[in-house]
Every structure is written in C-alpha cells, then in structure tokens.
Design a protein around this motif. Structure first.
Motif, PDB file in Angstrom:
ATOM      1  N   ASP A   1     -10.197 107.128 -14.948  1.00 22.85           N
ATOM      2  CA  ASP A   1      -9.347 105.949 -14.730  1.00 22.85           C
ATOM      3  C   ASP A   1      -9.578 105.326 -13.356  1.00 22.85           C
ATOM      4  N   ALA A   2     -10.691 105.636 -12.718  1.00 24.91           N
ATOM      5  CA  ALA A   2     -10.982 105.064 -11.405  1.00 24.91           C
ATOM      6  C   ALA A   2     -10.977 103.546 -11.464  1.00 24.91           C
ATOM      7  N   GLY A   3     -10.304 102.928 -10.486  1.00 28.38           N
ATOM      8  CA  GLY A   3     -10.239 101.481 -10.425  1.00 28.38           C
ATOM      9  C   GLY A   3      -9.298 100.845 -11.420  1.00 28.38           C
ATOM     10  N   ALA A   4      -8.477 101.645 -12.083  1.00 27.19           N
ATOM     11  CA  ALA A   4      -7.575 101.103 -13.108  1.00 27.19           C
ATOM     12  C   ALA A   4      -6.587 100.097 -12.528  1.00 27.19           C
TER      13      ALA A   4
ATOM     14  N   ARG B   1     -15.915 103.642 -14.560  1.00 24.91           N
ATOM     15  CA  ARG B   1     -16.836 104.777 -14.579  1.00 24.91           C
ATOM     16  C   ARG B   1     -17.898 104.611 -15.663  1.00 24.91           C
ATOM     17  N   ARG B   2     -17.469 104.284 -16.856  1.00 23.45           N
ATOM     18  CA  ARG B   2     -18.409 104.158 -17.969  1.00 23.45           C
ATOM     19  C   ARG B   2     -19.364 102.989 -17.747  1.00 23.45           C
ATOM     20  N   VAL B   3     -18.824 101.876 -17.270  1.00 23.05           N
ATOM     21  CA  VAL B   3     -19.668 100.706 -17.043  1.00 23.05           C
ATOM     22  C   VAL B   3     -20.703 100.985 -15.957  1.00 23.05           C
ATOM     23  N   LEU B   4     -20.281 101.587 -14.855  1.00 18.46           N
ATOM     24  CA  LEU B   4     -21.209 101.846 -13.760  1.00 18.46           C
ATOM     25  C   LEU B   4     -22.341 102.780 -14.177  1.00 18.46           C
TER      26      LEU B   4
ATOM     27  N   LEU C   1     -24.807  84.341 -13.211  1.00 21.06           N
ATOM     28  CA  LEU C   1     -23.625  83.476 -13.282  1.00 21.06           C
ATOM     29  C   LEU C   1     -22.899  83.645 -14.607  1.00 21.06           C
ATOM     30  N   GLY C   2     -23.657  83.769 -15.679  1.00 24.88           N
ATOM     31  CA  GLY C   2     -23.032  83.927 -16.989  1.00 24.88           C
ATOM     32  C   GLY C   2     -22.221  85.202 -17.101  1.00 24.88           C
ATOM     33  N   MET C   3     -22.737  86.299 -16.557  1.00 23.03           N
ATOM     34  CA  MET C   3     -22.035  87.576 -16.640  1.00 23.03           C
ATOM     35  C   MET C   3     -20.727  87.565 -15.854  1.00 23.03           C
ATOM     36  N   ARG C   4     -20.690  86.853 -14.754  1.00 23.76           N
ATOM     37  CA  ARG C   4     -19.488  86.864 -13.911  1.00 23.76           C
ATOM     38  C   ARG C   4     -18.258  86.350 -14.656  1.00 23.76           C
ATOM     39  N   THR C   5     -18.457  85.557 -15.703  1.00 18.71           N
ATOM     40  CA  THR C   5     -17.319  85.014 -16.439  1.00 18.71           C
ATOM     41  C   THR C   5     -16.690  86.039 -17.380  1.00 18.71           C
ATOM     42  N   ILE C   6     -17.427  87.096 -17.738  1.00 24.11           N
ATOM     43  CA  ILE C   6     -16.896  88.075 -18.698  1.00 24.11           C
ATOM     44  C   ILE C   6     -16.843  89.493 -18.132  1.00 24.11           C
ATOM     45  N   ALA C   7     -17.235  89.666 -16.880  1.00 24.72           N
ATOM     46  CA  ALA C   7     -17.289  91.014 -16.286  1.00 24.72           C
ATOM     47  C   ALA C   7     -15.922  91.695 -16.314  1.00 24.72           C
ATOM     48  N   LYS C   8     -14.873  90.952 -15.995  1.00 23.21           N
ATOM     49  CA  LYS C   8     -13.549  91.563 -15.944  1.00 23.21           C
ATOM     50  C   LYS C   8     -13.127  92.070 -17.319  1.00 23.21           C
ATOM     51  N   SER C   9     -13.421  91.316 -18.358  1.00 21.67           N
ATOM     52  CA  SER C   9     -13.065  91.752 -19.710  1.00 21.67           C
ATOM     53  C   SER C   9     -13.797  93.030 -20.089  1.00 21.67           C
ATOM     54  N   ILE C  10     -15.052  93.146 -19.682  1.00 21.85           N
ATOM     55  CA  ILE C  10     -15.833  94.358 -19.973  1.00 21.85           C
ATOM     56  C   ILE C  10     -15.244  95.554 -19.249  1.00 21.85           C
ATOM     57  N   LEU C  11     -14.868  95.365 -17.993  1.00 17.43           N
ATOM     58  CA  LEU C  11     -14.288  96.461 -17.216  1.00 17.43           C
ATOM     59  C   LEU C  11     -12.935  96.883 -17.778  1.00 17.43           C
ATOM     60  N   ARG C  12     -12.160  95.937 -18.250  1.00 16.87           N
ATOM     61  CA  ARG C  12     -10.854  96.259 -18.834  1.00 16.87           C
ATOM     62  C   ARG C  12     -11.019  97.050 -20.132  1.00 16.87           C
ATOM     63  N   ARG C  13     -12.089  96.783 -20.827  1.00 10.93           N
ATOM     64  CA  ARG C  13     -12.296  97.454 -22.112  1.00 10.93           C
ATOM     65  C   ARG C  13     -12.877  98.855 -21.944  1.00 10.93           C
ATOM     66  N   TYR C  14     -13.835  99.003 -21.043  1.00  6.61           N
ATOM     67  CA  TYR C  14     -14.572 100.267 -20.959  1.00  6.61           C
ATOM     68  C   TYR C  14     -14.288 101.076 -19.689  1.00  6.61           C
ATOM     69  N   GLY C  15     -13.704 100.462 -18.673  1.00  9.90           N
ATOM     70  CA  GLY C  15     -13.414 101.179 -17.440  1.00  9.90           C
ATOM     71  C   GLY C  15     -14.609 101.210 -16.495  1.00  9.90           C
TER      72      GLY C  15
ATOM     73  N   PHE D   1     -26.027 108.934 -11.043  1.00 10.93           N
ATOM     74  CA  PHE D   1     -25.511 110.260 -10.720  1.00 10.93           C
ATOM     75  C   PHE D   1     -24.359 110.194  -9.717  1.00 10.93           C
ATOM     76  N   SER D   2     -24.307 109.138  -8.914  1.00 10.41           N
ATOM     77  CA  SER D   2     -23.212 108.980  -7.950  1.00 10.41           C
ATOM     78  C   SER D   2     -21.898 108.629  -8.628  1.00 10.41           C
ATOM     79  N   PHE D   3     -21.965 108.142  -9.870  1.00 13.80           N
ATOM     80  CA  PHE D   3     -20.763 107.679 -10.549  1.00 13.80           C
ATOM     81  C   PHE D   3     -20.133 108.731 -11.456  1.00 13.80           C
ATOM     82  N   PHE D   4     -20.832 109.849 -11.670  1.00 17.31           N
ATOM     83  CA  PHE D   4     -20.270 110.900 -12.504  1.00 17.31           C
ATOM     84  C   PHE D   4     -19.023 111.514 -11.877  1.00 17.31           C
ATOM     85  N   SER D   5     -18.936 111.484 -10.537  1.00 16.60           N
ATOM     86  CA  SER D   5     -17.793 112.094  -9.860  1.00 16.60           C
ATOM     87  C   SER D   5     -16.531 111.250  -9.940  1.00 16.60           C
TER      88      SER D   5
END
Length: 303
Positions: free
Chosen positions: A285-288, A160-163, A144-158, A277-281
């Motif tokens: 900017d995937a999901g931008a 592909r890198r996060v996955l 529950l705690g992570m769900r409040t900041i997940a979007k900010s993390i994705l906006r910062r790192y993208g 390994f599935s995320f290297f492809s």
C-alpha cells in the motif's frame, strides 16, 4: 527556444505562486556543497573520460578515484552537522529511498536514450538532423499522452506493482532499439520510440510522486533538492555509460558502426530493468495516501 519559455515561467510564477518565506532557515552548508559538488562532478567526468579510449585514461581514473573518495568523506561529514546540503537521513524513509535508488538506476537508461537515438540516426543511418528529430519526437508525444491517465493506473494497481512491472516494460522498449537497422521501417522505429516514451513517462510520474509520500513538511526542502540531484546525476551517468559502451564496442572503427549502438541499447536496457529490485521492498500500500487503490475504496464502501 528556452529563453521565451523561461521568461513566461518567471511571469507566471510571479503572478500565481505565493511568496512564502520559511522561518528559522539554517545557514547554507558551504563545506558540504564543495565536498559533494566536487565528488559528483569528478565521479561523472572521470567515468566519462577514463574508459572512452582504447586504454584507460590516467587523468580520468584519477578524477574518478578522487570523486569517489570525496563522496565517501561526505557521508560521515553529513552526519556531524544539523543542516547538510544533502540530508542522507532521508534514505531511512522507504518510499523516498526506493524512489532515489530505483529511480536513479532507471534514469541511467533514460539519460542515454536522447544521446543514443539521434546519434544512431545520423551517424549510423545517415539521416539529417531534421529527419532524425522527425522520428524521435514521438517519444515526447507518448510521454504527454501517458500523463493524462497515469493517476488512474496508479489508483487501480498501486505504486509498488506499477513501479516493478512498468520498469521491465519501459526497459524492454529501450532494449528493443538495439534491433534498429538502416532498413528498419520508419513506422516500426517510431512505434517503439512512442511506446517507450509512454511507459517511461508512467515510471517518472510514479517515482516523482512516491518520493514525497512520507516526507515530513520540515524535510521537504532537503528531500526536493536531494531528489533533483539524484535525477540529474543519473541522467548524466546514462550518457557517460552509453559513451563507454559505444567506444568499447566500436574500437577503432569510424564512423560509429550500427552494431556498437546495438550493444549500447542492450546494456542500458538491462541496467534500467535492474531498477525493479529497489521496488520489491515497498509495502503493497505504499503511496496510498497519494493514489488510493480503487479496490480498497470499494471494499471500504461496502463495509
């Protein structure tokens, strides 16, 4: 517990969700439903029963083989009709394919965790169900705690890198449970379980979001059902895999020894980590479109 929540959900959906009807809905794919349902059920059940004894179970092996054959037959069948219950053409979309394949591998470990942890606490350490639940519930709190900041993390790192990197971190916390012993301090176990929930939640959020980033509106219904099917199947396979490892590691020993759980946690940790390994492809900017990178926004403003 589930009944009142379900009733509340029914009331809220009826009040706040518009009843939108899709035009030109095609007939339900009954042959595909039967073929795929049998294939999936037989594969999972066969896997669960074939290798959880000292010698392979004949019935389980038969079910496993039949399920694999049924799923293999579904592939050409789905390409021969216009309304397959599982539209395999969606796998041509890179973001959807990465979410389904990588997400399924990652969720194998995730599905095993709620099976292994309470069993370890009660069978291995002799805790009561209440004591076990008091320790393992922190995973939900971390989620529950992570769900409040997940979007900010994705906006910062993208995405592909996060996955990629988060799959490794979350899997490491799964594997870390292999070191739990009866004398391990409660606070140490709760800390590992808590942060495991944090990073698994981030991976879930990323996977569930990017799955539909490039899916056309007309394909959304098929994509949703396909994605949900893959999620449920992989979670179930996680339980089956954990049971196989437990039985193979324990042998004739009863009750289940702690070292058998150590092997199970180690195996599911490695399996889940392989999802990276599935995320290297994925494109950088995937999901931008869902979470624009902050650094790109800044450069755009400066330009």
């Amino acid at each position: 517990i589930n009944a009142p929540i379900g009733v509340l959900g029914f009331i809220l959906v009826s009040k706040f969700i518009e009843n939108v009807r899709e035009e030109g809905v095609k007939p339900f794919d009954w042959p595909g439903f039967v073929l795929s349902a049998f294939g999936l059920a037989a594969t999972v059940f066969g896997m669960d029963t074939a290798f959880t004894k000292n010698t392979p179970d004949t019935l389980g092996l038969g079910l496993l083989g039949s399920g694999v054959i049924a799923l293999a037959l579904y592939v050409p069948y789905s390409r021969s009709i216009s309304n397959p219950i599982m539209d395999l053409s969606l796998m041509r979309i890179p973001t959807f394919r990465a979410s389904v394949t990588g997400g399924s591998v990652f969720r194998i470990g995730v599905g095993a965790m709620p099976f292994l942890l309470p069993l370890l606490m009660q069978e291995g350490f002799g805790y009561s169900p209440v004591e076990s639940g008091a320790i393992t519930f922190v995973s939900a709190a971390g989620s529950l705690g992570m769900r409040t900041i997940a979007k900010s993390i994705l906006r910062r790192y993208g995405f592909r890198r996060v996955l990629i990197w988060n799959a490794l971190v979350a899997s490491a916390f799964m594997g870390a449970c292999a070191f739990f012993q009866a004398d391990t301090p409660t606070w140490a176990m709760m800390t590992i379980i808590f942060f495991g929930g944090v990073f698994r939640s981030l991976e879930f959020t990323s996977l569930n979001s990017i799955a539909f980033a490039d899916v056309e509106r007309a394909q959304m219904s098929h994509a949703m059902s396909f994605s949900q099917m893959a999620q449920r199947l992989s979670l179930t396979m996680g339980v089956a895999l954990a049971a196989i490892v437990l039985h193979q590691a324990a042998g004739e020993v009863s009750p289940l020894p702690v070292f058998a759980f150590s092997w199970a946690f180690a195996v599911i940790g490695v399996v889940s980590a392989a999802s990276m390994f599935s995320f290297f492809s994925l494109a950088p900017d995937a999901g931008a479109v869902l979470a624009p990178r902050k650094d790109k926004q800044k450069r755009g403003a400066e330009g």
